[in-house]
Design a protein around this motif. Structure first.
Motif, PDB file in Angstrom:
ATOM      1  N   VAL A  11       0.847  -1.193   0.000  1.00  0.00           N
ATOM      2  CA  VAL A  11       0.000   0.000   0.000  1.00  0.00           C
ATOM      3  C   VAL A  11       0.886   1.248   0.000  1.00  0.00           C
ATOM      4  O   VAL A  11       0.689   2.172  -0.799  1.00  0.00           O
ATOM      5  CB  VAL A  11      -0.949  -0.006   1.208  1.00  0.00           C
ATOM      6  CG1 VAL A  11      -1.599   1.365   1.375  1.00  0.00           C
ATOM      7  CG2 VAL A  11      -2.015  -1.081   1.043  1.00  0.00           C
ATOM      8  N   LEU A  29       1.194   4.246  -2.947  1.00  0.00           N
ATOM      9  CA  LEU A  29       1.010   5.676  -2.711  1.00  0.00           C
ATOM     10  C   LEU A  29       2.268   6.447  -3.109  1.00  0.00           C
ATOM     11  O   LEU A  29       2.192   7.531  -3.674  1.00  0.00           O
ATOM     12  CB  LEU A  29       0.645   5.924  -1.240  1.00  0.00           C
ATOM     13  CG  LEU A  29      -0.717   5.353  -0.827  1.00  0.00           C
ATOM     14  CD1 LEU A  29      -0.957   5.557   0.656  1.00  0.00           C
ATOM     15  CD2 LEU A  29      -1.843   5.971  -1.640  1.00  0.00           C
ATOM     16  N   TYR A  80       2.443   6.641  -6.913  1.00  0.00           N
ATOM     17  CA  TYR A  80       1.515   7.627  -7.462  1.00  0.00           C
ATOM     18  C   TYR A  80       2.026   9.036  -7.197  1.00  0.00           C
ATOM     19  O   TYR A  80       1.948   9.910  -8.068  1.00  0.00           O
ATOM     20  CB  TYR A  80       0.122   7.424  -6.864  1.00  0.00           C
ATOM     21  CG  TYR A  80      -0.898   8.403  -7.396  1.00  0.00           C
ATOM     22  CD1 TYR A  80      -1.210   8.441  -8.760  1.00  0.00           C
ATOM     23  CD2 TYR A  80      -1.562   9.278  -6.553  1.00  0.00           C
ATOM     24  CE1 TYR A  80      -2.141   9.340  -9.256  1.00  0.00           C
ATOM     25  CE2 TYR A  80      -2.497  10.176  -7.045  1.00  0.00           C
ATOM     26  CZ  TYR A  80      -2.783  10.203  -8.398  1.00  0.00           C
ATOM     27  OH  TYR A  80      -3.707  11.091  -8.886  1.00  0.00           O
ATOM     28  N   ALA A  81       2.584   9.265  -6.002  1.00  0.00           N
ATOM     29  CA  ALA A  81       3.108  10.586  -5.682  1.00  0.00           C
ATOM     30  C   ALA A  81       4.263  10.934  -6.621  1.00  0.00           C
ATOM     31  O   ALA A  81       4.339  12.052  -7.144  1.00  0.00           O
ATOM     32  CB  ALA A  81       3.559  10.635  -4.228  1.00  0.00           C
ATOM     33  N   ASP A  82       5.113   9.950  -6.879  1.00  0.00           N
ATOM     34  CA  ASP A  82       6.222  10.188  -7.794  1.00  0.00           C
ATOM     35  C   ASP A  82       5.720  10.515  -9.192  1.00  0.00           C
ATOM     36  O   ASP A  82       6.247  11.394  -9.875  1.00  0.00           O
ATOM     37  CB  ASP A  82       7.140   8.963  -7.854  1.00  0.00           C
ATOM     38  CG  ASP A  82       7.890   8.758  -6.548  1.00  0.00           C
ATOM     39  OD1 ASP A  82       7.839   9.676  -5.702  1.00  0.00           O
ATOM     40  OD2 ASP A  82       8.507   7.688  -6.375  1.00  0.00           O
ATOM     41  N   LEU A  99      12.457  15.258  -2.607  1.00  0.00           N
ATOM     42  CA  LEU A  99      11.906  13.913  -2.706  1.00  0.00           C
ATOM     43  C   LEU A  99      13.009  12.920  -3.003  1.00  0.00           C
ATOM     44  O   LEU A  99      13.927  13.211  -3.764  1.00  0.00           O
ATOM     45  CB  LEU A  99      10.893  13.856  -3.840  1.00  0.00           C
ATOM     46  CG  LEU A  99       9.489  14.323  -3.509  1.00  0.00           C
ATOM     47  CD1 LEU A  99       8.633  14.150  -4.749  1.00  0.00           C
ATOM     48  CD2 LEU A  99       8.927  13.507  -2.360  1.00  0.00           C
ATOM     49  N   GLU A 100      12.868  11.753  -2.408  1.00  0.00           N
ATOM     50  CA  GLU A 100      13.791  10.667  -2.716  1.00  0.00           C
ATOM     51  C   GLU A 100      13.246   9.904  -3.911  1.00  0.00           C
ATOM     52  O   GLU A 100      12.033   9.818  -4.116  1.00  0.00           O
ATOM     53  CB  GLU A 100      13.892   9.712  -1.519  1.00  0.00           C
ATOM     54  CG  GLU A 100      14.416  10.338  -0.254  1.00  0.00           C
ATOM     55  CD  GLU A 100      15.880  10.710  -0.342  1.00  0.00           C
ATOM     56  OE1 GLU A 100      16.601  10.007  -1.079  1.00  0.00           O
ATOM     57  OE2 GLU A 100      16.291  11.693   0.292  1.00  0.00           O
ATOM     58  N   GLY A 101      14.142   9.344  -4.655  1.00  0.00           N
ATOM     59  CA  GLY A 101      13.733   8.380  -5.674  1.00  0.00           C
ATOM     60  C   GLY A 101      12.851   8.936  -6.772  1.00  0.00           C
ATOM     61  O   GLY A 101      11.960   8.262  -7.253  1.00  0.00           O
ATOM     62  N   VAL A 102      13.062  10.172  -7.150  1.00  0.00           N
ATOM     63  CA  VAL A 102      12.384  10.668  -8.333  1.00  0.00           C
ATOM     64  C   VAL A 102      13.468  10.984  -9.338  1.00  0.00           C
ATOM     65  O   VAL A 102      13.980  12.097  -9.396  1.00  0.00           O
ATOM     66  CB  VAL A 102      11.553  11.930  -8.018  1.00  0.00           C
ATOM     67  CG1 VAL A 102      10.770  12.359  -9.244  1.00  0.00           C
ATOM     68  CG2 VAL A 102      10.622  11.642  -6.861  1.00  0.00           C
ATOM     69  N   ASP A 153       6.077  19.361  -2.855  1.00  0.00           N
ATOM     70  CA  ASP A 153       5.264  18.175  -3.091  1.00  0.00           C
ATOM     71  C   ASP A 153       4.762  18.155  -4.515  1.00  0.00           C
ATOM     72  O   ASP A 153       4.420  17.127  -5.055  1.00  0.00           O
ATOM     73  CB  ASP A 153       4.031  18.217  -2.182  1.00  0.00           C
ATOM     74  CG  ASP A 153       4.206  17.307  -1.006  1.00  0.00           C
ATOM     75  OD1 ASP A 153       5.351  16.869  -0.813  1.00  0.00           O
ATOM     76  OD2 ASP A 153       3.226  17.051  -0.306  1.00  0.00           O
ATOM     77  N   ARG A 174      -3.257  15.204  -3.257  1.00  0.00           N
ATOM     78  CA  ARG A 174      -3.296  13.914  -3.950  1.00  0.00           C
ATOM     79  C   ARG A 174      -2.024  13.116  -3.693  1.00  0.00           C
ATOM     80  O   ARG A 174      -2.062  11.911  -3.488  1.00  0.00           O
ATOM     81  CB  ARG A 174      -3.465  14.134  -5.449  1.00  0.00           C
ATOM     82  CG  ARG A 174      -4.844  14.635  -5.781  1.00  0.00           C
ATOM     83  CD  ARG A 174      -5.052  14.796  -7.250  1.00  0.00           C
ATOM     84  NE  ARG A 174      -6.445  15.170  -7.486  1.00  0.00           N
ATOM     85  CZ  ARG A 174      -7.018  15.222  -8.673  1.00  0.00           C
ATOM     86  NH1 ARG A 174      -6.320  14.944  -9.748  1.00  0.00           N
ATOM     87  NH2 ARG A 174      -8.278  15.547  -8.779  1.00  0.00           N
ATOM     88  N   ALA A 175      -0.887  13.834  -3.756  1.00  0.00           N
ATOM     89  CA  ALA A 175       0.378  13.119  -3.598  1.00  0.00           C
ATOM     90  C   ALA A 175       0.608  12.717  -2.150  1.00  0.00           C
ATOM     91  O   ALA A 175       1.321  11.763  -1.867  1.00  0.00           O
ATOM     92  CB  ALA A 175       1.527  14.002  -4.086  1.00  0.00           C
ATOM     93  N   GLY A 176      -0.023  13.439  -1.248  1.00  0.00           N
ATOM     94  CA  GLY A 176       0.256  13.181   0.164  1.00  0.00           C
ATOM     95  C   GLY A 176      -0.736  12.262   0.828  1.00  0.00           C
ATOM     96  O   GLY A 176      -0.792  12.177   2.055  1.00  0.00           O
ATOM     97  N   ARG A 177      -1.506  11.567   0.057  1.00  0.00           N
ATOM     98  CA  ARG A 177      -2.523  10.676   0.611  1.00  0.00           C
ATOM     99  C   ARG A 177      -1.873   9.615   1.496  1.00  0.00           C
ATOM    100  O   ARG A 177      -0.906   8.973   1.102  1.00  0.00           O
ATOM    101  CB  ARG A 177      -3.287  10.026  -0.550  1.00  0.00           C
ATOM    102  CG  ARG A 177      -4.273   8.977  -0.163  1.00  0.00           C
ATOM    103  CD  ARG A 177      -5.578   9.616   0.250  1.00  0.00           C
ATOM    104  NE  ARG A 177      -6.513   8.600   0.672  1.00  0.00           N
ATOM    105  CZ  ARG A 177      -7.578   8.242  -0.032  1.00  0.00           C
ATOM    106  NH1 ARG A 177      -7.834   8.825  -1.173  1.00  0.00           N
ATOM    107  NH2 ARG A 177      -8.387   7.315   0.419  1.00  0.00           N
ATOM    108  N   ALA A 228      -2.171   6.092   4.001  1.00  0.00           N
ATOM    109  CA  ALA A 228      -2.963   4.873   4.225  1.00  0.00           C
ATOM    110  C   ALA A 228      -3.473   4.873   5.663  1.00  0.00           C
ATOM    111  O   ALA A 228      -2.874   5.483   6.544  1.00  0.00           O
ATOM    112  CB  ALA A 228      -2.088   3.654   3.986  1.00  0.00           C
TER     113      ALA A 228
END
Lengths: 442, 599
Positions: A338, A342, A345-347, B31-34, B50, B99-102, B104
């Motif tokens: 999960v 997320l 999608y953020a990336d 951001l990491e990993g972009v 973000d 949206r990006a910060g959703r 769980a």
């Protein structure tokens, strides 16, 4: 012959559920005479009700259908029934009769002519003035959209709740005239957002993202190339398939995670979500059809195939074409958690802020409900092994009312792989894969 | 109020009335990993937010942390000065950030659904599962019970993915439920426990429980019945004691269900309990008790019934048309009394005033009482009284006592008496065989049929069927009699019946009542019938089988043994292409494949 299509694939061609059911009724050897097949086509004569006999024929390469019955459904139940018989192995190889050969020849000639026309148009260099005229129109359309958006927010969104559909339809129509069909479709769909809880939030989000798109389009000269391609495609500029095929290609074993059909404005769109098993890449294959026409059924949910996909250009390449198929493979889907979904999608949003759907393949999830709540379609959640939970949003349509229960039945409370479509509104389950039970398509 | 909700309420009221809320600076670590965040454009390196992509949209003009500063582009006749536009651009930043910060939800708030118990039976093969999906989607839906029973019979269960559709079918159609219960496996019950619509699966109890006495205290009705039945199997007395303990407190439908288990290991020891049950409040319980008592030879109840029956029926020697033989004289009871009511004979017997009811014309109340008495009288009464085996008893001629001339002296045990001066004695048969006698014969035979069915007496069933005394319009009774026969005899007895009833409108009713599979000699008889019907239909002649083909095919398609399909093809070829026959052979083929897949 084991390369005959499966029953599900054939029924996937049916224009609606009643055709699929009727096809089952026609798929009986006793109803057919002179049925035969070769490597490219299947044919036969079906005894209709009453005295009439219908000649049905299917060209397997497209597939294309022909039947002499008066039905307006396409493909009709006879063609589907014939295919079902063929898939059950009840149709033997035979020599092509005259009428089948003639029809196939006609098709081939027509295809050749169309090809000729296309190469002729392609050879003709596009008129630079045409492109210029369109660019001007789109510029004007985008500027008008920006004005319209300012107007909406200036007056206040509260008016939207009671406003007639005309408000959005007119704006959309002006965008169609401005040759910006992508924008037009987005504006048209907005009128549906002003209902339910939290509609002002959703409407503001969409208006804001449209404003952002308008702004980005105006500044397109300053954007890096991939992002410019994303913006152009969102506005509604298309990329010819030949160009896509020349672009980025990725070969992998692609798992078909799910597929959704959406009927809108005289056209049905089928979204097939793919996930690369080796690369973990996501891809979206779109196919379109007029209502009542068959959609591409070659991507069967829950199967995997080895193929090279060609991606449409963009900052976050997602839409793709199947460039070259190398045949089916049997492989389990490979998913993420999960948190992984997320993050993914953020990336992706960081590259393409307008991206509103993303394929979700969640491995090792179990079903759960909030404490003290019974199992219902609107209480089911997927929980992964780290304890992260996401609510599931099932289709509200009547024919899918058992989907939550099928998911529950197959999982048996154990862990499984859940595939679906993630959007800012939530996770829509589309299929599931269970180690013992195999694939369930929802 | 968060920044976002401030924006939403400002947008709701409109920027003409509300000022645009301020957007606090966004300071988010990179951001990491972009990997290709670099494509976002030159302005981005110092202001990773973000919503990187969004800032890219703003282009080089975007300044760190402020939605507003960046959008006022240099030199444009800026619509950007409009507060509405400022709000939209700020909202875009926030929307993408949301949206990006959703996040769980955390597991703490959720209860994971408990796993289903392991299955004890294997799943059906894939081909069979595909066929079940087809059936459930509406293709040959009538064959669903056969599929389920065949799967359960082979110790297989339904694949879990199809359970919801299957359980939904059972919700609408009660008759499917027992079959569903047997084939749904443990997963079915597990699923039904979570959906009240399917609760029937739990109460019908696919789990028969075990021999733990606890089941009797806590189980469902079906589990308790199963427990009691097993206990009757090895210790009838203990089962009876168990039942008596809770008897008074059980609801009426449960009392009836439990009482029925006494059928297993029925013995004279059960008599006192059954006699008690004759006085029960519930009608079903009283009727069941009476039926069980009738099956106990030598019980007080059987004696009382036999006594009653013998006052209604007695033998008499007569000479009719110069032939001297034993006649059965019938005198239906003249009145109904308390004793009869207690022994289960209703004041308004079934069919006594239903005009044109299932068994032909209405039966008089007296005849109705007679039938009810005979149905409960031990059949040995008649073999003993008449000194003949059942086969001969059923063939004896019957006459009505009321029709006899007034001077009769006949009485029980006075066989040698002859009605003095009776006109029939001279040889005219018209008096003896008039409508009244026929009606009496019918009452007697129907009574015996019911007795043979209730007492499950194969010898009498055989005699009644072979004797040809059963009225043809009692098709249901005939079918019930077939059930009493030992399985090995059923097919050929049924085939004889089919041939005997050929051409009668009752034939279809009989066939409707006969469960499948129709095989062996019965299948031969049905195929002959189909051929005759096809001949009449195909030739366009009315014939006595005219219009029978379609209903016959409809009855046959779910019951005829599937391996008869080739023989029917033969029939179809001879009589041209008739659609009912074609449908029938298609269905038979479907069933044939279906059963093959399940092996």
């Amino acid at each position: 012959m084991n390369d005959r299509w499966g029953r599900e694939q054939i029924l996937g061609l049916a224009p609606d559920a009643s055709s699929a059911k009727a096809a089952g009724g026609v798929a009986k050897p006793a109803k057919w005479r002179g049925a035969g097949c070769d490597s490219h086509s299947v044919w036969g004569e079906c005894q209709g009700s009453g005295k009439s006999t219908y000649q049905a024929c299917v060209d397997l390469s497209e597939p294309a259908f022909r039947c002499s019955c008066p039905s307006r459904k396409f493909p009709c139940k006879h063609a589907l029934g014939l295919l079902l018989l063929w898939s059950e192995g009840a149709v033997d190889a035979a020599a092509r009769p005259q009428w089948v050969a003639e029809w196939l020849d006609q098709r081939r000639q027509r295809a050749a002519k169309a090809e000729e026309r296309r190469t002729a148009t392609a050879a003709r260099a596009p008129d630079p003035r045409t492109a210029e005229r369109r660019a001007q129109r789109v510029d004007d359309g985008v500027a008008e959209l920006a004005r319209w958006l300012r107007d909406q927010v200036g007056q206040g969104l509260a008016r939207a709740e009671q406003a007639p559909y005309r408000v959005w339809d007119d704006a959309a129509r002006r965008l169609v005239d401005a040759q910006a069909p992508g924008l037009a479709a987005q504006v048209k769909s907005l009128s549906a957002l002003r209902h339910g809880d939290g509609w002002p939030e959703r409407l503001l989000e969409e208006y804001a993202l449209l404003a952002l798109l308008a702004r980005a389009y105006r500044r397109r000269a300053d954007l890096p190339e991939p992002l410019r391609a994303t913006v152009r495609s969102r506005i509604g500029f298309t990329v010819p398939q030949e160009e896509v095929l020349r672009g980025e290609r990725v070969r992998d074993e692609w798992y078909v995670a799910g597929s959704r059909d959406l009927a809108q404005d005289q056209i049905t769109t089928r979204r097939a979500w793919l996930r690369g098993i080796r690369t973990g890449r996501s891809a979206l294959v779109l196919s379109f059809a007029a209502p009542g026409r068959p959609l591409d059924a070659s991507l069967v949910v829950g199967t995997a195939f080895d193929a090279e996909l060609a991606f449409y250009p963009g900052a976050q390449p997602l839409r793709a074409l199947v460039a070259e198929r190398h045949g089916p493979v049997s492989a389990a889907p490979r998913g993420t958690t999960v948190g992984g979904l997320l993050q993914e999608y953020a990336d992706a949003l960081a590259r393409d802020p307008w991206l509103d759907r993303w394929p979700a393949v969640l491995e090792g999830v179990r079903l759960a409900t909030p404490r003290q709540t019974p199992v219902r379609a609107d209480t089911l959640h997927a929980v992964d092994e780290h304890g992260d939970a996401l609510p599931l949003h099932f289709s509200p349509s009547n024919e899918s009312r058992h989907d939550p229960w099928r998911l529950l039945a197959v999982s048996g409370g154990g862990s499984f792989t859940l595939c679906g479509e993630w959007s800012p509104r939530g996770l829509r389950p589309l299929s599931a894969w269970h180690e013992q039970e195999g694939v369930v398509v929802l | 109020m968060s920044t976002w909700t401030e924006h939403v309420s400002a947008a709701l009221l409109g920027t003409r009335r509300r000022s645009v809320p301020a957007l606090p600076p966004l300071t988010v670590p990179p951001l990491e990993g972009v990997p290709d965040a670099g494509t976002s454009g030159p302005g981005m390196a110092e202001s990773r937010t973000d919503a990187d992509g969004l800032r890219a949209g703003d282009g080089p003009g975007g300044a760190a942390g402020s939605g507003r500063a960046g959008v006022v582009g240099a030199g444009e006749a800026a619509p950007e000065a409009d507060p509405a536009w400022v709000l939209l651009e700020q909202a875009a930043v926030l929307a993408v950030r949301r949206r990006a910060g959703r996040r769980a939800g955390t597991a703490g708030g959720y209860a994971v659904i408990a796993p289903a118990p392991g299955e004890t039976t294997p799943m059906v093969p894939p081909a069979a599962a595909r066929r079940l999906a087809r059936i459930l989607s509406g293709d040959q839906l009538r064959l669903l019970p056969e599929w389920l029973d065949a799967a359960a019979g082979r110790g297989l269960r339904v694949p879990p993915g199809l359970l919801p559709d299957l359980l939904e079918r059972g919700r609408a159609d009660r008759s499917l439920r027992p079959s569903i219960v047997r084939a749904a496996g443990r997963r079915g019950v597990w699923l039904a426990l979570r959906n009240t619509d399917w609760a029937y699966l739990v109460s019908e109890g696919s789990d028969p429980g075990d021999d733990d006495p606890e089941v009797w205290q806590t189980g469902t009705r079906n589990q308790r019945v199963a427990y009691l039945t097993r206990l009757r199997g090895h210790d009838p007395a203990a089962a009876r004691r168990t039942l008596r303990e809770t008897w008074a407190g059980e609801p009426a439908p449960d009392r009836a269900a439990f009482l029925a288990t006494l059928e297993h290991g029925l013995s004279p020891a059960d008599e006192p309990f059954l006699e008690e049950a004759l006085g029960d409040r519930a009608k079903d319980v009283r009727r069941l008790a009476a039926d069980l008592l009738a099956r106990l030879p030598g019980s007080a109840y059987a004696h009382r019934m036999a006594e009653r029956a013998r006052t209604c029926l007695w033998p008499q020697e007569r000479t009719v048309r110069g032939r001297r033989q034993t006649w059965i004289v019938v005198e239906p009871p003249h009145a109904h009394d308390e004793e009869m009511a207690r022994d289960g004979i209703p004041f308004h017997p079934a069919g006594s005033f239903a005009p044109g009811g299932r068994s032909g014309s209405p039966v008089g109340t007296r005849a109705g009482w007679l039938r009810e008495i005979l149905a409960r009288t031990p059949l040995e009464t008649w073999t003993d009284l008449l000194g003949r085996p059942p086969m001969e008893v059923v063939c004896l001629p019957v006459t009505n006592a009321d029709r006899e001339p007034p001077g009769r002296t006949a009485a029980i045990g006075r066989r040698e008496d002859r009605p003095a001066g009776a006109p029939g004695a001279g040889g005219s048969s018209s008096v003896w065989a008039d409508a009244g006698d026929e009606q009496s014969a019918r009452d007697v035979h129907v009574g015996w049929i019911r007795a043979a069915v209730r007492q499950r007496d194969a010898q009498w069933a055989r005699a009644l069927l072979r004797g040809g005394v059963v009225p043809a319009d009692e098709a249901e009774a005939l079918a019930d009699l077939l059930e009493v026969l030992p399985p090995a005899e059923r097919d050929s007895a049924a085939a004889d019946l089919v041939r005997w009833l050929d051409g009668s409108p009752e034939l279809l009713r009989l066939l409707d009542r006969m469960p499948g599979p129709w095989a062996g000699r019965l299948a031969d008889a049905v195929i002959e019938l189909l051929a005759a019907a096809a001949l009449d239909e195909g030739g366009g002649r009315g014939g006595r089988h005219g219009r029978m083909l379609a209903p016959l095919c409809r009855l046959a398609d779910a019951r005829l043994a599937p391996d008869t399909a080739p023989r029917l093809d033969e029939v179809a070829r001879r009589h041209g292409d008739l659609w009912p026959l074609r449908e029938l052979t298609d269905t038979l083929r479907f069933r044939h494949e279906m059963l093959q897949e399940l092996t």
